[in-house]
Design a protein around this motif. Structure first.
Motif, PDB file in Angstrom:
ATOM      1  N   ALA A 142       0.803  -1.214   0.000  1.00  0.00           N
ATOM      2  CA  ALA A 142       0.000   0.000   0.000  1.00  0.00           C
ATOM      3  C   ALA A 142       0.837   1.266   0.000  1.00  0.00           C
ATOM      4  CB  ALA A 142      -0.922  -0.003   1.227  1.00  0.00           C
ATOM      5  N   GLY A 143       2.168   1.134   0.136  1.00  0.00           N
ATOM      6  CA  GLY A 143       3.016   2.315   0.184  1.00  0.00           C
ATOM      7  C   GLY A 143       2.903   3.001   1.537  1.00  0.00           C
ATOM      8  N   ASP A 144       3.230   4.286   1.565  1.00  0.00           N
ATOM      9  CA  ASP A 144       3.210   5.036   2.814  1.00  0.00           C
ATOM     10  C   ASP A 144       1.784   5.199   3.306  1.00  0.00           C
ATOM     11  OD1 ASP A 144       5.922   5.313   2.738  1.00  0.00           O
ATOM     12  OD2 ASP A 144       5.867   7.273   1.736  1.00  0.00           O
ATOM     13  N   ARG A 145       1.613   5.035   4.620  1.00  0.00           N
ATOM     14  CA  ARG A 145       0.313   5.226   5.242  1.00  0.00           C
ATOM     15  C   ARG A 145       0.491   6.213   6.385  1.00  0.00           C
ATOM     16  NH1 ARG A 145      -3.339   1.327   3.827  1.00  0.00           N
ATOM     17  NH2 ARG A 145      -4.547   1.624   5.713  1.00  0.00           N
ATOM     18  N   ASN A 146      -0.621   6.816   6.816  1.00  0.00           N
ATOM     19  CA  ASN A 146      -0.559   7.787   7.892  1.00  0.00           C
ATOM     20  C   ASN A 146      -1.794   7.682   8.761  1.00  0.00           C
ATOM     21  OD1 ASN A 146      -2.635   9.160   6.431  1.00  0.00           O
ATOM     22  ND2 ASN A 146      -1.056  10.129   5.171  1.00  0.00           N
ATOM     23  N   ASP A 147      -1.866   8.549   9.779  1.00  0.00           N
ATOM     24  CA  ASP A 147      -2.988   8.489  10.706  1.00  0.00           C
ATOM     25  C   ASP A 147      -4.320   8.655   9.986  1.00  0.00           C
ATOM     26  OD1 ASP A 147      -1.100   8.214  12.606  1.00  0.00           O
ATOM     27  OD2 ASP A 147      -1.477  10.113  13.636  1.00  0.00           O
ATOM     28  N   ARG A 148      -4.366   9.543   9.003  1.00  0.00           N
ATOM     29  CA  ARG A 148      -5.601   9.771   8.261  1.00  0.00           C
ATOM     30  C   ARG A 148      -6.038   8.498   7.534  1.00  0.00           C
ATOM     31  NH1 ARG A 148     -10.443  11.635   8.221  1.00  0.00           N
ATOM     32  NH2 ARG A 148     -11.214  12.267   6.166  1.00  0.00           N
ATOM     33  N   ALA A 149      -5.058   7.748   7.005  1.00  0.00           N
ATOM     34  CA  ALA A 149      -5.391   6.493   6.329  1.00  0.00           C
ATOM     35  C   ALA A 149      -6.028   5.509   7.301  1.00  0.00           C
ATOM     36  CB  ALA A 149      -4.143   5.886   5.697  1.00  0.00           C
ATOM     37  N   ILE A 150      -5.546   5.486   8.560  1.00  0.00           N
ATOM     38  CA  ILE A 150      -6.135   4.607   9.569  1.00  0.00           C
ATOM     39  C   ILE A 150      -7.578   5.018   9.839  1.00  0.00           C
ATOM     40  CG2 ILE A 150      -6.064   3.971  12.018  1.00  0.00           C
ATOM     41  CD1 ILE A 150      -4.015   2.487  10.402  1.00  0.00           C
ATOM     42  N   ASP A 151      -7.826   6.319   9.968  1.00  0.00           N
ATOM     43  CA  ASP A 151      -9.187   6.800  10.231  1.00  0.00           C
ATOM     44  C   ASP A 151     -10.130   6.427   9.090  1.00  0.00           C
ATOM     45  OD1 ASP A 151      -8.473   7.908  12.659  1.00  0.00           O
ATOM     46  OD2 ASP A 151      -8.041   9.878  11.812  1.00  0.00           O
ATOM     47  N   ILE A 152      -9.651   6.563   7.863  1.00  0.00           N
ATOM     48  CA  ILE A 152     -10.485   6.217   6.711  1.00  0.00           C
ATOM     49  C   ILE A 152     -10.769   4.716   6.689  1.00  0.00           C
ATOM     50  CG2 ILE A 152     -10.519   6.079   4.187  1.00  0.00           C
ATOM     51  CD1 ILE A 152      -8.920   8.706   4.167  1.00  0.00           C
ATOM     52  N   ALA A 153      -9.735   3.904   6.984  1.00  0.00           N
ATOM     53  CA  ALA A 153      -9.941   2.454   7.007  1.00  0.00           C
ATOM     54  C   ALA A 153     -10.904   2.051   8.119  1.00  0.00           C
ATOM     55  CB  ALA A 153      -8.601   1.739   7.188  1.00  0.00           C
ATOM     56  N   ILE A 154     -10.810   2.717   9.279  1.00  0.00           N
ATOM     57  CA  ILE A 154     -11.742   2.446  10.376  1.00  0.00           C
ATOM     58  C   ILE A 154     -13.169   2.763   9.942  1.00  0.00           C
ATOM     59  CG2 ILE A 154     -12.531   3.296  12.626  1.00  0.00           C
ATOM     60  CD1 ILE A 154     -10.261   1.402  13.000  1.00  0.00           C
ATOM     61  N   LEU A 155     -13.335   3.912   9.276  1.00  0.00           N
ATOM     62  CA  LEU A 155     -14.665   4.307   8.797  1.00  0.00           C
ATOM     63  C   LEU A 155     -15.231   3.268   7.838  1.00  0.00           C
ATOM     64  CD1 LEU A 155     -16.958   6.347   8.568  1.00  0.00           C
ATOM     65  CD2 LEU A 155     -15.627   7.546   6.806  1.00  0.00           C
ATOM     66  N   ARG A 156     -14.370   2.768   6.933  1.00  0.00           N
ATOM     67  CA  ARG A 156     -14.835   1.764   5.969  1.00  0.00           C
ATOM     68  C   ARG A 156     -15.198   0.460   6.666  1.00  0.00           C
ATOM     69  NH1 ARG A 156     -10.185   2.915   1.375  1.00  0.00           N
ATOM     70  NH2 ARG A 156     -11.202   4.722   0.406  1.00  0.00           N
ATOM     71  N   LEU A 157     -14.382   0.057   7.639  1.00  0.00           N
ATOM     72  CA  LEU A 157     -14.697  -1.167   8.384  1.00  0.00           C
ATOM     73  C   LEU A 157     -16.010  -1.022   9.137  1.00  0.00           C
ATOM     74  CD1 LEU A 157     -11.244  -2.271   9.870  1.00  0.00           C
ATOM     75  CD2 LEU A 157     -12.572  -3.424   8.102  1.00  0.00           C
ATOM     76  N   ARG A 158     -16.227   0.145   9.725  1.00  0.00           N
ATOM     77  CA  ARG A 158     -17.491   0.367  10.444  1.00  0.00           C
ATOM     78  C   ARG A 158     -18.688   0.269   9.501  1.00  0.00           C
ATOM     79  NH1 ARG A 158     -15.708   5.420  14.406  1.00  0.00           N
ATOM     80  NH2 ARG A 158     -15.113   4.136  16.211  1.00  0.00           N
ATOM     81  N   ARG A 159     -18.523   0.777   8.298  1.00  0.00           N
ATOM     82  CA  ARG A 159     -19.626   0.700   7.333  1.00  0.00           C
ATOM     83  C   ARG A 159     -19.935  -0.742   6.958  1.00  0.00           C
ATOM     84  NH1 ARG A 159     -17.578   5.673   3.428  1.00  0.00           N
ATOM     85  NH2 ARG A 159     -18.474   7.384   4.669  1.00  0.00           N
ATOM     86  N   VAL A 160     -18.910  -1.608   7.080  1.00  0.00           N
ATOM     87  CA  VAL A 160     -19.092  -3.021   6.737  1.00  0.00           C
ATOM     88  C   VAL A 160     -19.702  -3.805   7.895  1.00  0.00           C
ATOM     89  CG1 VAL A 160     -17.856  -5.178   6.245  1.00  0.00           C
ATOM     90  CG2 VAL A 160     -17.270  -3.088   5.009  1.00  0.00           C
ATOM     91  N   ILE A 161     -19.186  -3.609   9.123  1.00  0.00           N
ATOM     92  CA  ILE A 161     -19.558  -4.512  10.217  1.00  0.00           C
ATOM     93  C   ILE A 161     -20.511  -3.917  11.235  1.00  0.00           C
ATOM     94  CG2 ILE A 161     -17.324  -5.662   9.975  1.00  0.00           C
ATOM     95  CD1 ILE A 161     -16.447  -4.407  12.581  1.00  0.00           C
ATOM     96  N   GLU A 162     -20.743  -2.616  11.200  1.00  0.00           N
ATOM     97  CA  GLU A 162     -21.621  -2.006  12.191  1.00  0.00           C
ATOM     98  C   GLU A 162     -23.034  -1.833  11.643  1.00  0.00           C
ATOM     99  OE1 GLU A 162     -20.609  -1.647  15.131  1.00  0.00           O
ATOM    100  OE2 GLU A 162     -18.451  -1.315  15.107  1.00  0.00           O
ATOM    101  N   ASP A 163     -24.039  -2.094  12.495  1.00  0.00           N
ATOM    102  CA  ASP A 163     -25.414  -1.807  12.099  1.00  0.00           C
ATOM    103  C   ASP A 163     -25.606  -0.305  11.913  1.00  0.00           C
ATOM    104  OD1 ASP A 163     -26.111  -4.481  12.179  1.00  0.00           O
ATOM    105  OD2 ASP A 163     -26.728  -4.396  14.287  1.00  0.00           O
TER     106      ASP A 163
END
Length: 244
Positions: free
Chosen positions: A193-214
């Protein structure tokens, strides 16, 4: 709720400024960092404090870090060891690995790189956590399988990027523990994925929440811990200091 014991690290380096910098940084990442200026009585320190990992400088006053590493291995000590070496000194790196070190890092270095090395070595040494070590893990309608790298919902495969899968695995392996963004970044490193940063973690968390959270705005599983980062709640229940 009783807080889990912090993982202990022992840092041995003759540079007091570097020792204090690493102690401050690693402690902020949730570790309990012990310090020593040289390898004198190293075996006694390890026996007394029982660290989970040793960060050991290659060049120490009155002793050689690689020799100290070799002595530990000769006596049967399997404590994970990261050796700090002179940058671009290939001989130092070879000697370090031949002495039994699990990894090496050239000076000078970014503390975040050391954190990533620590996390990687601990993962290799300790293996999966109790939540994922015995095969597929179920939570809600989901089935997570680290071996096949799949996440299923009601039997159907859920598409995740490599980085998102690594992030979910990191959260599951540390279920119940608050993890900083920097620590999640180290745990969920995706080499493609190359360089990642804190913002990338927040975006990934948001995407995971959209998948697994009601309701992603009121997450049951992936919770925000204010001032720290995120945690996966095994029972889907809030903890002190956690919020959506």
């Amino acid at each position: 709720m009783e807080k889990p014991a912090k993982i202990k690290l022992l840092v041995v380096d003759d540079d007091p400024a570097l020792r204090e910098l690493l102690a401050d940084y690693l402690n902020r990442q949730g570790y309990d960092t012990l310090l020593a200026p040289d390898a004198t009585d190293l075996e006694a320190r390890i026996t007394r404090f029982a660290p989970a990992l040793l960060v050991l400088d290659r060049m120490l006053p009155g002793g050689d870090g690689a020799e100290a590493c070799r002595r530990l291995r000769d006596r049967g000590e399997d404590l994970p060891i990261i050796l700090l070496t002179a940058r671009d000194e290939t001989v130092d790196r070879i000697i370090g690995l031949e002495s039994g070190a699990d990894d090496y890092l050239g000076k000078p270095f970014d503390p975040r790189e050391l954190l990533a090395r620590i996390e990687a070595v601990l993962r290799r040494k300790s293996g999966p956590s109790a939540l994922v070590k015995d095969g597929p893990v179920s939570f809600g309608p989901f089935l997570f399988d680290s071996q096949t790298r799949t996440l299923r919902k009601d039997g159907e495969v859920v598409r995740l990027t490599g980085g998102e899968f690594n992030l979910l695995e990191a959260l599951l392996r540390n279920a119940g523990k608050p993890l900083s963004r920097e620590r999640l970044l180290a745990l969920a490193r995706d080499d493609e994925a190359g360089d990642r940063n804190d913002r990338a973690i927040d975006i990934a968390i948001l995407r995971l929440r959209r998948v697994i959270e009601d309701d992603p705005k009121q997450p049951r599983w992936i919770q925000t811990v204010w001032g720290i980062g995120y945690r996966f709640a095994p029972l889907g229940q809030p903890d002190d200091g956690a919020a959506g």
